[in-house]
Design an enzyme around this catalytic site. Structure first.
Site, PDB file in Angstrom:
ATOM      1  N   TYR A 164      30.033 -68.447 -48.225  1.00 16.58           N
ATOM      2  CA  TYR A 164      29.297 -67.266 -47.705  1.00 16.58           C
ATOM      3  C   TYR A 164      30.103 -66.497 -46.425  1.00 16.58           C
ATOM      4  O   TYR A 164      29.950 -65.269 -46.577  1.00 16.58           O
ATOM      5  CB  TYR A 164      27.804 -67.836 -47.169  1.00 16.58           C
ATOM      6  CG  TYR A 164      26.934 -66.955 -46.404  1.00 16.58           C
ATOM      7  CD1 TYR A 164      26.214 -66.174 -47.457  1.00 16.58           C
ATOM      8  CD2 TYR A 164      26.850 -66.850 -45.343  1.00 16.58           C
ATOM      9  CE1 TYR A 164      25.320 -65.180 -46.730  1.00 16.58           C
ATOM     10  CE2 TYR A 164      25.728 -66.051 -44.519  1.00 16.58           C
ATOM     11  CZ  TYR A 164      25.101 -65.201 -45.175  1.00 16.58           C
ATOM     12  OH  TYR A 164      23.912 -64.337 -44.859  1.00 16.58           O
ATOM     13  N   LYS A 168      31.094 -62.771 -46.451  1.00 15.62           N
ATOM     14  CA  LYS A 168      30.573 -61.869 -45.307  1.00 15.62           C
ATOM     15  C   LYS A 168      31.717 -60.949 -44.579  1.00 15.62           C
ATOM     16  O   LYS A 168      31.738 -60.032 -44.257  1.00 15.62           O
ATOM     17  CB  LYS A 168      29.780 -62.593 -44.411  1.00 15.62           C
ATOM     18  CG  LYS A 168      28.420 -62.875 -45.399  1.00 15.62           C
ATOM     19  CD  LYS A 168      27.666 -61.715 -45.963  1.00 15.62           C
ATOM     20  CE  LYS A 168      26.113 -62.017 -46.218  1.00 15.62           C
ATOM     21  NZ  LYS A 168      25.569 -60.609 -46.720  1.00 15.62           N
TER      22      LYS A 168
END
Length: 287
Positions: A164, A168
């Site tokens: 993640y 990002k």
């Protein structure tokens, strides 16, 4: 044309949480909104139409304008169909908010290739696919607004979120370049790192903290970044719980070696290389 009035704005992952708040606020302010949501679970499994449909109905009941879209933006075709939906319904597209995301958390030692790739495809590839499909319209009309959902997990790291966090921060790299390439056509590209209580964060932070982080607090910031009044680009903003602040990369003066240094010579200068006192905003030395 002030604010976002009559602008056509696509919001991915708008069936709940932050995306829903963005869509509701934009529609209230006069935008024509495409509410995109695959309708799946937090880990990306499954699909359905009810989440997007419910938000669209909320917008229409309040007197706003919106259409639902259920395409999977992790694929090139799905993203193309999403932008086509905006153009077919409203004639063009002026802004993209890439908010859609999934979580497949796990320590790096236990990270599987499938969990790594699935998260990258929704967050990073999805951002690329949707923005790329909208880009020709932005250029042709000399106007475009891009906001991607970054995360403090990407900016600063977070245990169990290597996939993640990498995705990002990858989106921050994307908007940095889009800001440069879009400048001549009045295309602005920024990132929001939201701190909010949603199904994505329900078991990541303590309840007492989440209770202070309603997603509605973030919506106004995203709305401003979509507006005609906004002139910032390549800006990363953290927002949540009433606090809004910018995060930026800085660089120090470092050390200079007139000849290729040895390991010992680097070690001797390491404190100077890493000392951030007197640091200034960073810039690409190649451009």
């Amino acid at each position: 044309m002030p604010g976002v009035t009559d602008r056509v704005i696509v919001v991915t992952g708008a069936g709940g949480g932050l995306g829903r708040e963005y869509a509701l606020l934009l529609a209230k302010e006069g935008a024509q909104v495409v509410v995109n949501d695959l309708g799946g679970a937090r880990d990306g499994s499954g699909s359905g139409t009810s989440m997007a449909d419910t938000v669209v109905q909320e917008i229409r009941d309040a007197g706003g304008t919106a259409v639902a879209n259920y395409d999977n933006i992790a694929t090139e075709q799905g993203a193309a169909d999403l932008i086509k939906s905006a153009v077919d319904n409203f004639g063009t597209v002026h802004g993209v908010i890439h908010n859609a995301g999934i979580l497949r958390d796990g320590s790096f030692a236990k990270m599987t290739a499938d969990n790594w790739e699935s998260v990258q495809k929704v967050h990073l590839w999805g951002g690329y696919h949707v923005i790329r499909a909208a880009w020709p319209y932005f250029r042709e009309q000399n106007h475009g607004r891009v906001v991607v959902a970054a995360s403090t997990s990407g900016l600063f790291g977070n245990f169990g979120q290597a996939n993640y966090g990498a995705a990002k921060l990858g989106l921050v790299g994307l908007i940095n370049t889009l800001a440069i390439e879009g400048a001549r056509n009045n295309i602005l590209a920024n990132a929001i790192a939201p701190l909010a209580a949603t199904r994505m964060t329900e078991d990541i932070a303590p309840k007492e903290m989440l209770d202070k982080l309603p997603p509605a607090h973030v919506a106004g910031v995203v709305g401003y970044l979509m507006s005609d009044e906004c002139t910032d680009t390549a800006t990363v903003v953290v927002a949540g719980g009433g606090r809004v602040y910018r995060v930026q990369q800085f660089q120090n003066k470092g050390a200079v070696f007139t000849t290729p240094p040895s390991i010992d010579e680097v070690a001797a200068q390491w404190n100077q290389i890493t000392d951030m006192s007197g640091a200034e905003p960073g810039a690409n030395p190649l451009g």
